[in-house]
Enzyme design. Structure first.
Site, short mmCIF file in Angstrom:
data_model
loop_
_atom_site.label_atom_id
_atom_site.label_comp_id
_atom_site.label_asym_id
_atom_site.label_seq_id
_atom_site.Cartn_x
_atom_site.Cartn_y
_atom_site.Cartn_z
N HIS A 286 15.28 79.72 9.94
CA HIS A 286 14.62 78.72 10.06
C HIS A 286 14.14 77.81 8.86
O HIS A 286 14.12 76.57 8.85
CB HIS A 286 13.22 78.88 11.00
CG HIS A 286 12.03 79.73 9.76
ND1 HIS A 286 12.32 81.13 9.95
CD2 HIS A 286 11.34 79.26 9.17
CE1 HIS A 286 11.26 81.54 9.09
NE2 HIS A 286 10.76 80.43 8.58
N GLU B 146 4.22 84.11 -0.83
CA GLU B 146 3.38 84.16 0.51
C GLU B 146 1.89 84.42 0.11
O GLU B 146 1.97 85.46 -0.99
CB GLU B 146 3.99 84.96 1.55
CG GLU B 146 5.20 84.31 2.35
CD GLU B 146 5.77 85.12 3.22
OE1 GLU B 146 5.43 84.86 4.34
OE2 GLU B 146 6.38 86.23 2.95
N LYS C 216 4.79 89.07 -0.99
CA LYS C 216 3.44 89.08 -0.23
C LYS C 216 2.23 89.05 -1.08
O LYS C 216 2.45 89.56 -2.30
CB LYS C 216 3.45 89.99 0.72
CG LYS C 216 4.69 90.13 1.69
CD LYS C 216 4.45 89.53 2.74
CE LYS C 216 5.64 89.55 3.72
NZ LYS C 216 5.93 88.12 4.80
N HIS D 231 16.70 84.42 4.01
CA HIS D 231 16.41 83.16 3.60
C HIS D 231 16.64 82.56 2.17
O HIS D 231 17.11 81.64 1.91
CB HIS D 231 14.67 83.20 3.75
CG HIS D 231 14.32 83.42 5.11
ND1 HIS D 231 14.79 83.08 6.25
CD2 HIS D 231 13.20 84.26 5.60
CE1 HIS D 231 14.08 83.34 7.11
NE2 HIS D 231 13.40 84.08 6.84
N LYS E 253 14.68 73.36 7.56
CA LYS E 253 13.48 72.52 7.19
C LYS E 253 14.22 71.20 6.66
O LYS E 253 15.26 71.14 5.73
CB LYS E 253 13.10 73.36 5.82
CG LYS E 253 12.13 74.56 6.34
CD LYS E 253 11.30 75.16 5.21
CE LYS E 253 10.29 76.34 5.64
NZ LYS E 253 9.09 75.87 6.31
N ARG F 139 9.15 90.14 31.03
CA ARG F 139 8.89 91.20 31.97
C ARG F 139 7.67 90.98 32.79
O ARG F 139 7.69 91.36 33.65
CB ARG F 139 9.00 92.53 31.19
CG ARG F 139 9.95 93.08 30.91
CD ARG F 139 10.03 94.64 30.18
NE ARG F 139 9.11 94.62 29.02
CZ ARG F 139 8.98 95.51 28.14
NH1 ARG F 139 9.80 96.63 28.45
NH2 ARG F 139 8.32 95.56 27.25
N LYS G 25 16.17 86.19 13.48
CA LYS G 25 16.09 87.63 12.56
C LYS G 25 15.08 88.52 13.18
O LYS G 25 14.44 88.44 13.82
CB LYS G 25 15.62 86.97 11.28
CG LYS G 25 14.14 86.81 10.97
CD LYS G 25 13.87 86.72 9.66
CE LYS G 25 12.66 87.33 9.24
NZ LYS G 25 12.01 86.76 7.78
P1 NAD Z 1 6.76 89.75 20.96
O1 NAD Z 1 6.52 90.95 20.99
O2 NAD Z 1 5.58 88.87 20.57
O3 NAD Z 1 7.50 89.13 22.12
C1 NAD Z 1 8.67 89.83 22.72
C2 NAD Z 1 8.95 88.98 23.96
O4 NAD Z 1 9.94 89.79 24.57
C3 NAD Z 1 8.01 89.19 25.03
O5 NAD Z 1 7.88 88.01 25.78
C4 NAD Z 1 8.25 90.45 25.99
O6 NAD Z 1 7.76 90.28 27.42
C5 NAD Z 1 9.83 90.15 26.02
N1 NAD Z 1 10.42 91.31 26.43
C6 NAD Z 1 10.25 92.78 25.63
N2 NAD Z 1 11.22 93.66 26.36
C7 NAD Z 1 11.58 93.05 27.19
C8 NAD Z 1 12.50 93.31 28.22
N3 NAD Z 1 13.07 94.52 28.56
N4 NAD Z 1 12.98 92.52 29.00
C9 NAD Z 1 12.71 91.11 29.03
N5 NAD Z 1 11.61 90.73 28.08
C10 NAD Z 1 11.25 91.75 27.19
O7 NAD Z 1 7.70 89.40 19.65
P2 NAD Z 1 7.97 88.05 18.94
O8 NAD Z 1 7.15 88.05 17.77
O9 NAD Z 1 7.98 86.78 20.08
O10 NAD Z 1 9.58 88.13 18.49
C11 NAD Z 1 10.62 87.98 19.19
C12 NAD Z 1 12.10 87.98 18.46
O11 NAD Z 1 11.69 87.10 17.31
C13 NAD Z 1 12.15 89.27 17.47
O12 NAD Z 1 13.39 89.74 17.24
C14 NAD Z 1 11.17 89.05 16.13
O13 NAD Z 1 11.85 89.79 14.95
C15 NAD Z 1 11.76 87.45 16.14
N6 NAD Z 1 11.25 86.75 14.99
C16 NAD Z 1 9.59 86.58 15.44
C17 NAD Z 1 8.97 85.54 14.61
C18 NAD Z 1 7.55 85.30 14.73
O14 NAD Z 1 6.86 84.49 14.10
N7 NAD Z 1 6.86 85.92 15.90
C19 NAD Z 1 9.64 85.11 13.41
C20 NAD Z 1 10.87 85.26 13.17
C21 NAD Z 1 11.61 86.11 14.07
#
Ligand code: NAD
Length: 482
Positions: free
Chosen positions: A178, A216, A330, A240, A182, A51, A148
């Site tokens: 993920h 963890e 955790k 996992h 591994k 966004r 996930k």
């Molecule tokens: P985040 O909140 O850091 O990022 C979300 C992203 O989505 C941002 O780029 C935001 O701009 C974008 N976004 C939100 N609403 C939007 C919209 N309406 N239109 C377009 N873009 C939009 O989240 P994250 O940590 O990067 O996680 C993303 C996904 O990955 C989630 O489903 C999360 O559960 C999953 N996930 C994250 C991790 C991690 O380590 N961060 C690990 C496993 C899974």
């Protein structure tokens, strides 16, 4: 010994959520490493979409900063980074809006592989799938990658599957776990099915028990609100640990092909017996010195578990009588993930009773220091008669790969390249995810119905006393978390 890098075909990869935490922490560093190692062809392009209203230059500067944080200094070469950043472009797109889609369509090339990474919350999957379809952006054969959590119960997972299925075929959907990317996990399959040594012994006749631990050190602080709605069962076990269990217990597939492997994994989930309440221990960390779980989630009445240990039975010919013990939590003593297969002791000892006798143990380490070791019994060296000791046949991948291998590839490197190659073997199929929820749901529902409250465990420990008892009462012990 470094394996030959075979470049993938040219591609356009769109990362929705391109400004998010996952993108900067995992996805973009993984792509950089594949580029550096020559696996990403010159014609590859990566388009960030989110966004935030910014241009390509601003996104590239943000990516460059992320590299300083998430790559080791010795991995960063300014020339390579500059060449990588040239492949990056950005578009401001709201998943739920109508702006930006025609620009995205214009940017996509007709003659390369298309992949769309949905690195956003699951509530946006439907909106993205629909727009990619309605704007005529996703061609036949385009791939979508989803993260996930894939649902929070069977109903929501089925709904997500149905939403994606409206516009994409199952062969186009890559559900990431993920853990499956591994190196060690893939090695588990190589060891089991690439040697004659283990498979004949891989059954209840010779295997005493299996332990799967994902421990963890971190607390849930900072993501308490999310975690408290989920808990260890939903956050770790359903996906996992279940995947690790499947790969350990499955029958040999007829081919190393996505559906053959996933069919066998699915059979394991379907063969799981319902779990007795007395075979489950749930815990919450409690730290006399610092914040406890309930402080981290800011709900003094929370009944969500930050630790779970359970004993499972797989009702089939191969595993009848061999317990599988699962444990994850955790704020434990150390960060450690491993699968430990303990074989039975020899049926008869020809040595004196005081010579000692030990079971062979195969440990598959996922983190830290990916690798495996097999403990075998030998004679204690020296003139003191026949005394037995067990010694490790150790294989650390970092060592085995030799000095040229800077690192064991991160799971995301492998998985994203598999998406481009069109190989779904290491991704969860829709029916696997649903079967895992179908097994999980009644367990969670029973806790709720009984009003079960987790026991407490000391932060920095190996988990609750009750979890130790789960094995003690069977005459077994958990492996040390250290
Ligand atoms: P985040 O909140 O850091 O990022 C979300 C992203 O989505 C941002 O780029 C935001 O701009 C974008 N976004 C939100 N609403 C939007 C919209 N309406 N239109 C377009 N873009 C939009 O989240 P994250 O940590 O990067 O996680 C993303 C996904 O990955 C989630 O489903 C999360 O559960 C999953 N996930 C994250 C991790 C991690 O380590 N961060 C690990 C496993 C899974």
């Amino acid at each position: 010994m470094v394996s030959r890098v075979i470049p993938v075909d040219p591609f356009d990869l769109v990362i929705f959520g391109g400004t998010g935490d996952l993108a900067r922490r995992k996805i973009l560093p993984a792509l950089y490493r594949r580029f550096r190692d020559g696996q990403m062809p010159e014609e590859a392009r990566i388009i960030g979409a989110a966004r935030t209203n910014q241009d390509g230059a601003a996104w590239r500067a943000w990516v460059r900063e992320a590299f300083d944080e998430f790559l080791r200094p010795d991995e960063i070469s300014d020339d390579v980074v500059a060449a990588f950043l040239e492949r990056l472009d950005y578009l401001a797109i709201d998943a739920t809006g109508d702006g930006g889609w025609s620009d995205l369509k214009d940017k996509m090339r007709d003659d390369v592989t298309q992949a769309f990474y949905f690195s956003v919350g699951p509530s946006l999957f439907g909106a993205l799938a629909e727009r990619l379809h309605n704007h005529g952006i996703a061609r036949e054969g385009a791939r979508i990658v989803v993260e996930k959590p894939f649902g929070r119960d069977l109903d929501s997972a089925c709904a997500l599957n149905a939403t994606l299925a409206e516009h994409f075929d199952e062969t186009q959907i890559y559900r990431i776990d993920h853990y499956l990317g591994k190196e060690t996990v893939q090695n588990l399959m190589a060891v089991r099915f690439g040697n004659v040594l283990f498979e004949p012994l891989w059954n209840a006749q010779y295997v005493d028990s299996v332990q799967i631990t994902v421990a963890e050190e971190v607390s849930v602080a900072g993501r308490g609100a999310y975690y408290d709605r989920s808990g260890a069962m939903r956050d770790m076990v359903q996906n996992h640990l279940m995947q690790l269990l499947c790969l350990t217990a499955m029958e040999p597939p007829s081919r190393f092909d996505p559906d053959a492997v996933r069919d066998e994994k699915l059979k394991v989930i379907r063969a799981l017996d319902p779990v007795e309440p007395s075979d489950i221990v749930r815990g919450q960390y409690d730290d006399g010195m610092g914040p406890s779980y309930i402080d981290d989630v800011e709900d003094p009445a929370s009944r969500t578990e930050s630790f779970i240990a359970m004993k499972l039975h797989i009702a089939n010919w191969r595993w009848n009588g061999t317990p599988f013990y699962l444990r994850t939590g955790k704020r434990l003593k150390a960060r450690k993930s491993e699968i430990v297969v303990t074989f039975k002791e020899p049926p008869h000892s020809i040595f004196d009773a005081d010579a000692g006798s030990r079971a062979n143990v195969l440990s598959i380490r996922l983190q830290p220091d990916e690798g495996m070791d097999l403990r075998v019994t030998i004679k204690e060296p020296g003139p003191g008669g026949m005394r037995l000791v067990d010694v490790p046949l150790d294989m650390s991948f970092a060592e085995a790969l030799g000095p040229e291998a800077e690192h064991v590839p991160d799971a995301y490197e492998r998985l994203i390249m598999d998406v481009i190659r069109g190989n779904q073997t290491l991704f969860m199929r829709g029916d696997e995810v649903e079967a895992a929820w179908a097994w999980t749901d009644p367990i969670i529902a029973a806790w709720k119905e009984r009003g079960d409250k987790p026991v407490t465990y000391e932060a920095g420990s190996s988990g609750p006393e009750e979890a130790l008892m789960l094995l003690h009462r069977d005459g077994r012990r958990w492996r040390e978390i250290s």
